[in-house]
Every structure is written in C-alpha cells, then in structure tokens.
Motif scaffolding. Structure first.
Motif, PDB file in Angstrom:
ATOM      1  N   TRP A  15       1.783   1.225   8.265  1.00  0.00           N
ATOM      2  CA  TRP A  15       2.991   0.458   7.946  1.00  0.00           C
ATOM      3  C   TRP A  15       3.224  -0.683   8.923  1.00  0.00           C
ATOM      4  O   TRP A  15       4.183  -1.440   8.783  1.00  0.00           O
ATOM      5  N   THR A  16       2.355  -0.828   9.932  1.00  0.00           N
ATOM      6  CA  THR A  16       2.544  -1.890  10.919  1.00  0.00           C
ATOM      7  C   THR A  16       1.371  -2.853  10.985  1.00  0.00           C
ATOM      8  O   THR A  16       1.496  -3.939  11.546  1.00  0.00           O
ATOM      9  N   LEU A  17       0.217  -2.462  10.400  1.00  0.00           N
ATOM     10  CA  LEU A  17      -0.978  -3.305  10.435  1.00  0.00           C
ATOM     11  C   LEU A  17      -1.451  -3.578   9.015  1.00  0.00           C
ATOM     12  O   LEU A  17      -1.719  -2.639   8.265  1.00  0.00           O
ATOM     13  N   GLU A  77       8.937  -5.851  10.107  1.00  0.00           N
ATOM     14  CA  GLU A  77       9.669  -6.166   8.890  1.00  0.00           C
ATOM     15  C   GLU A  77       8.753  -6.503   7.713  1.00  0.00           C
ATOM     16  O   GLU A  77       9.131  -6.300   6.554  1.00  0.00           O
ATOM     17  N   GLN A  78       7.570  -7.034   7.994  1.00  0.00           N
ATOM     18  CA  GLN A  78       6.684  -7.502   6.929  1.00  0.00           C
ATOM     19  C   GLN A  78       5.228  -7.294   7.335  1.00  0.00           C
ATOM     20  O   GLN A  78       4.916  -7.129   8.521  1.00  0.00           O
ATOM     21  N   LEU A  79       4.340  -7.314   6.342  1.00  0.00           N
ATOM     22  CA  LEU A  79       2.900  -7.348   6.556  1.00  0.00           C
ATOM     23  C   LEU A  79       2.375  -8.538   5.763  1.00  0.00           C
ATOM     24  O   LEU A  79       2.544  -8.596   4.538  1.00  0.00           O
ATOM     25  N   ALA A  80       1.770  -9.511   6.454  1.00  0.00           N
ATOM     26  CA  ALA A  80       1.393 -10.776   5.833  1.00  0.00           C
ATOM     27  C   ALA A  80      -0.117 -10.861   5.613  1.00  0.00           C
ATOM     28  O   ALA A  80      -0.904 -10.491   6.496  1.00  0.00           O
ATOM     29  N   GLU A  98      10.431  -5.789   3.222  1.00  0.00           N
ATOM     30  CA  GLU A  98      11.430  -4.714   3.079  1.00  0.00           C
ATOM     31  C   GLU A  98      10.735  -3.347   3.180  1.00  0.00           C
ATOM     32  O   GLU A  98      10.846  -2.502   2.297  1.00  0.00           O
ATOM     33  N   LEU A  99      10.029  -3.164   4.279  1.00  0.00           N
ATOM     34  CA  LEU A  99       9.256  -1.942   4.511  1.00  0.00           C
ATOM     35  C   LEU A  99      10.183  -0.783   4.843  1.00  0.00           C
ATOM     36  O   LEU A  99      10.940  -0.831   5.814  1.00  0.00           O
ATOM     37  N   LEU A 100      10.125   0.257   4.022  1.00  0.00           N
ATOM     38  CA  LEU A 100      10.956   1.447   4.228  1.00  0.00           C
ATOM     39  C   LEU A 100      10.048   2.687   4.206  1.00  0.00           C
ATOM     40  O   LEU A 100       9.974   3.400   3.202  1.00  0.00           O
ATOM     41  N   PRO A 101       9.334   2.961   5.321  1.00  0.00           N
ATOM     42  CA  PRO A 101       8.382   4.073   5.321  1.00  0.00           C
ATOM     43  C   PRO A 101       9.020   5.440   5.126  1.00  0.00           C
ATOM     44  O   PRO A 101       8.349   6.375   4.680  1.00  0.00           O
ATOM     45  N   ASP A 102      10.319   5.580   5.423  1.00  0.00           N
ATOM     46  CA  ASP A 102      10.964   6.882   5.256  1.00  0.00           C
ATOM     47  C   ASP A 102      11.199   7.220   3.790  1.00  0.00           C
ATOM     48  O   ASP A 102      11.381   8.392   3.444  1.00  0.00           O
ATOM     49  N   CYS A 140       3.838   5.282  -1.694  1.00  0.00           N
ATOM     50  CA  CYS A 140       5.157   4.762  -2.040  1.00  0.00           C
ATOM     51  C   CYS A 140       5.736   5.444  -3.283  1.00  0.00           C
ATOM     52  O   CYS A 140       5.026   5.750  -4.237  1.00  0.00           O
ATOM     53  N   ALA A 141       7.056   5.665  -3.239  1.00  0.00           N
ATOM     54  CA  ALA A 141       7.779   6.171  -4.405  1.00  0.00           C
ATOM     55  C   ALA A 141       8.092   5.037  -5.367  1.00  0.00           C
ATOM     56  O   ALA A 141       8.178   5.249  -6.578  1.00  0.00           O
TER      57      ALA A 141
END
Length: 210
Positions: A15-17, A77-80, A98-102, A140-141
């Motif tokens: 979720w960060t890379l 916040e984003q992955l580009a 709008e990354l929401l890993p939870d 992802c849901a």
C-alpha cells in the motif's frame, strides 16, 4: 520488513510502494523524476492541458506536477504510475488514490494518455492490470472512480468498464483553473470484479483482433 509483509511503521508495503504491472500492450511502473521529459512529451501529444476540466500539466509545469505526485506518495496518500506503450514510450500516467487499507478500498484516477494512444486497447489493459492488482493482490472490497461532471468522455469510459454510478459529490474539489468541480462517483465491488474482468478481457481481444 517482517514476515507478514509489514514495514517498521506497521503499514503493508503493498500500500506504500507502486508495483510494476506488465501487460502485452502497456507497462505501468512507479513514477520517477527521470520520467519528466517523457511525461511532458505525452502531454504535448494533443495539447492535453487545454482541456480545462482535466489535471494534465503544461510542459513547463511538469516538474512541479511530478514533485506533487511524489509528495503525496511519500505521505501515503497516493501511488503514482508512469504508463508506457508496448514500444516503451511514455504515453501517460495514472494513480491509485484515497488509499484505505483498513477497509480495504482505493480509487483509480488522475489518468490521462497522449492523444495518439487514446481509443486503443492500451487503456483497457491498463485498467485490467490496475483493477486486478487492487482486487487480487491488495484484496480490495471496492474500487472507486471520480470524474468531473463536465468530462463526458471520462464518464462514459468509466461506465463502460462495468462500474456502477453512485451519485454526484457537489462542489467536491476544484478544477485546475480554480473553479469548483462536481464529481461523479462510480465503484466496482469485489463480488462484481469477475464479471468486470471478463468484460475487459473481451474488449481487449476485440482491440487486438478488430
């Protein structure tokens, strides 16, 4: 990184890379400062910045645009991504945001392509790769999309993916020119992904053989 794939901050590195996503017609790779010249050339292919309701940078603004994207990525916040065609030419860009890993949930957007590759199978395969990674690798849901109510082409393209229109967020954000934007919201749920995937694969085959 520990055995669970978590980094020292307790966040899953997935979720960060940004990953490298490789298809037959397109390659998505992490956006880098070295891509600035290619991004500027892609934007100049059709003078895409003249569409006031998009976020395409003018050539002289590419460096600042790129630094902004990388700053949002560093903030989690984003992955580009930089988008390349089958020949390796930089032809555009896209992002997870709008990354929401939870939840887990994310949105796909900030997407634009050089005019010369629009209406080809490139975008279809790029969306297939991005959605596949979101649902199958990140679990992802749901995956969301937003576009300006003024951007009829984008709105139609998202609907063609098989996404469901959910409604309109009024005065949601601002266009690049500072005017307030009403955003049309779409989503695809994990249970809908198999059918959407099959549809995208069929579209891609038609592009290849059509």
């Amino acid at each position: 990184m520990n055995d669970a794939g978590m980094n020292d901050a307790g966040t899953n590195d997935a979720w960060t890379l940004p990953p490298v996503l490789q298809g037959r017609h397109v390659r998505l790779e992490p956006l880098q400062r070295a891509h600035a010249g290619g991004i500027a050339a892609a934007a100049a292919d059709g003078k895409l910045w003249e569409l006031w309701f998009t976020n395409v940078p003018k050539p002289e603004d590419v460096e600042a645009w790129l630094e902004g994207a990388l700053a949002k990525q560093a903030a989690g916040e984003q992955l580009a991504f930089t988008v390349r065609d089958a020949q390796g030419r930089i032809v555009g860009t896209t992002r997870y945001y709008e990354l929401l890993p939870d939840t887990p949930r994310l949105c796909i957007g900030y997407t634009w392509y050089a005019q010369s590759v629009q209406r080809t199978g490139l975008n279809t395969e790029a969306k297939l790769l991005l959605l596949g990674h979101a649902f199958e690798a990140l679990g992802c849901a749901s995956v969301g999309f937003h576009t300006s109510t003024h951007n009829a082409a984008s709105r139609a393209a998202i609907a063609r993916l098989g996404a469901t229109e959910e409604g309109i967020l009024r005065q949601h954000v601002r266009h690049r020119d500072g005017s307030l934007r009403d955003s049309v919201c779409f989503s695809i749920l994990d249970g809908e992904w198999p059918a959407v995937k099959a549809g995208l694969q069929q579209k891609l085959e038609r592009h290849v053989h059509g």
